[in-house]
Scaffold this motif. Sequence first.
Motif, PDB file in Angstrom:
ATOM      1  N   ALA A  15      42.420 -15.722 -32.777  1.00 11.90           N
ATOM      2  CA  ALA A  15      42.666 -16.482 -31.549  1.00 11.90           C
ATOM      3  C   ALA A  15      43.147 -17.889 -31.863  1.00 11.90           C
ATOM      4  CB  ALA A  15      41.395 -16.530 -30.706  1.00 11.90           C
ATOM      5  N   GLY A  16      42.528 -18.532 -32.853  1.00 13.60           N
ATOM      6  CA  GLY A  16      42.878 -19.908 -33.186  1.00 13.60           C
ATOM      7  C   GLY A  16      44.283 -20.040 -33.736  1.00 13.60           C
ATOM      8  N   THR A 181      37.967 -21.787 -30.595  1.00 12.00           N
ATOM      9  CA  THR A 181      38.213 -20.403 -31.027  1.00 12.00           C
ATOM     10  C   THR A 181      37.350 -20.105 -32.249  1.00 12.00           C
ATOM     11  OG1 THR A 181      40.096 -21.132 -32.370  1.00 12.00           O
ATOM     12  CG2 THR A 181      40.585 -20.366 -30.146  1.00 12.00           C
ATOM     13  N   THR A 412      42.415 -19.955 -19.379  1.00  9.57           N
ATOM     14  CA  THR A 412      41.595 -20.273 -20.563  1.00  9.57           C
ATOM     15  C   THR A 412      40.977 -21.660 -20.521  1.00  9.57           C
ATOM     16  OG1 THR A 412      43.323 -21.136 -22.064  1.00  9.57           O
ATOM     17  CG2 THR A 412      43.028 -18.732 -21.986  1.00  9.57           C
ATOM     18  N   GLY A 429      39.272 -15.913 -27.387  1.00  9.58           N
ATOM     19  CA  GLY A 429      38.675 -15.038 -28.386  1.00  9.58           C
ATOM     20  C   GLY A 429      37.204 -14.791 -28.139  1.00  9.58           C
ATOM     21  N   THR A 431      34.722 -16.456 -28.731  1.00 12.25           N
ATOM     22  CA  THR A 431      34.005 -17.633 -28.245  1.00 12.25           C
ATOM     23  C   THR A 431      33.781 -17.557 -26.744  1.00 12.25           C
ATOM     24  OG1 THR A 431      35.154 -18.901 -29.949  1.00 12.25           O
ATOM     25  CG2 THR A 431      34.074 -20.166 -28.226  1.00 12.25           C
ATOM     26  N   ALA A 450      41.531 -11.703 -28.610  1.00 12.26           N
ATOM     27  CA  ALA A 450      41.888 -12.865 -29.426  1.00 12.26           C
ATOM     28  C   ALA A 450      43.369 -13.197 -29.328  1.00 12.26           C
ATOM     29  CB  ALA A 450      41.497 -12.610 -30.884  1.00 12.26           C
ATOM     30  N   GLY A 454      44.508 -15.980 -26.881  1.00 16.79           N
ATOM     31  CA  GLY A 454      44.981 -17.033 -27.776  1.00 16.79           C
ATOM     32  C   GLY A 454      46.383 -17.486 -27.387  1.00 16.79           C
TER      33      GLY A 454
END
Length: 477
Positions: A15-16, A181, A412, A429, A431, A450, A454
Amino acid sequence: MDYDYDVIVVGGGGAGMTAALVAHEAGASVMILEADGKLGGATWLSGGVIYAAGTSVQKKLGIEDTPQAMYDYIMTLNAWQTRPDIIRTFSERSAEAVEWMVSLGAEYEWVVKSGVDTVPRGHCTKGAGFTIGELLKNEVGAMGIETALNTRVERLLFENGRVCGVHADGVDLHAKAVVLTTGGLGNSPTMRAKYFPSAAQHGDIVYAVHDDAPFILGDGIKLGEQVGAEITGIDTGLVLPSAALVPNSVEAFLPPWMMLVNVDGHRFMPENAPYAVSGYLINEQPGARAYGIFDEKTLVEGSADKRFSDPYHTGEVSQTWDEDLIRKHVGTGRIKTADTLEEIADMCGINRLALRATAERYNADARNDVDTEWEKNAPRHFPIDEAPYFAVEVRASVIGQTSAGVDIDATTRVRDRNGATIPGLFAAGETVGCIQGKRYSGGGMGVGNALTFGRIAGEEVAKEVLANDPLPGLETA
């Protein structure tokens, strides 16, 4: 205020990296902070399955599917006890994640039914999660996105009603917005006990599939709570069945050749039910446990067939359900053995009369190579009628995914306890706590989440920080 970056992404998993890449492509300056010594997170360790509908891969394989059908399935499976706006967004945009991975070089030869749905939606990435992780990591490097490894964020900076950066390793880094994330909480016993008690109840045998990603410790929840984020999805997630015979082995699929019963002596599911539902069903049994029962002939002939363990075509082979290992654990006492089913029942605390009646029905079906009661679809049905008999305890003690996390809206943006968005804070994600719902819809939901959210986080954060209008909270900064 002077800013070091437009966007700081906390966590360098699937995701990050996705959020960072999309924000960077839109023109934002981005920094990824990752607590581990490498990028990849849980995505890198996953089976690499992406849950998605309406993709070019499906069309090429002759699979007819739509986002609406995916939405209907997920909402129905969860009895509408999940957010329609989130599931609608996920369903409508999931295909983009697959197409994006294809554009980066991912290959898809298989799309499988990865849950209890009727349409194949589990897109199996060739090379599994390693391929996804490497493709994203290489793209991050090629784009020149700044990354700081071994850097764990301790707190969010919050000024004038807005998140404006992070504090990590004794340094304040300022940004116009932050994206959380950090993954789930599966590697923290303390966080498991608080946010995933139905998994934590199994004690010392509990472990997470992402055990090799040591910093999946619930940091996103802790950081979000610092600024008033709502935490949702408590005690939801994915738990996988395990006999716990091999330390930290990850095997989501029980063998089809055994008979699974609860302590009342009753079967309660097809033994090879998808892992999307099997762990939940085991946890709902008395004592949250079950017993796999088999006999000598089944052990010898059934355990030789390993096909059940790799429906996603990853090349993995079962470690647990091996004849030599099972015989070894007869010696350790982990597996019970006796000359009669009644003795096995007494050794395990199973109702012996019910077990005998269950076995009689099971064997009558197996001799006709069918399962009329639970409709188990197996290559071969083995009667359990040849001593010695064996029994192994099975629990839903492996965490596949945790689903407690910060609440977000469909763009998000993180929401606070009153349902208002927190300026400057986004999340995507594992998180996030409002995506899965009460039931895991199928293999690929985690990676699909993710990559899909993301991408949305990257788009939305870039849109906000690059806008000409003053950001909320900055008018007085």
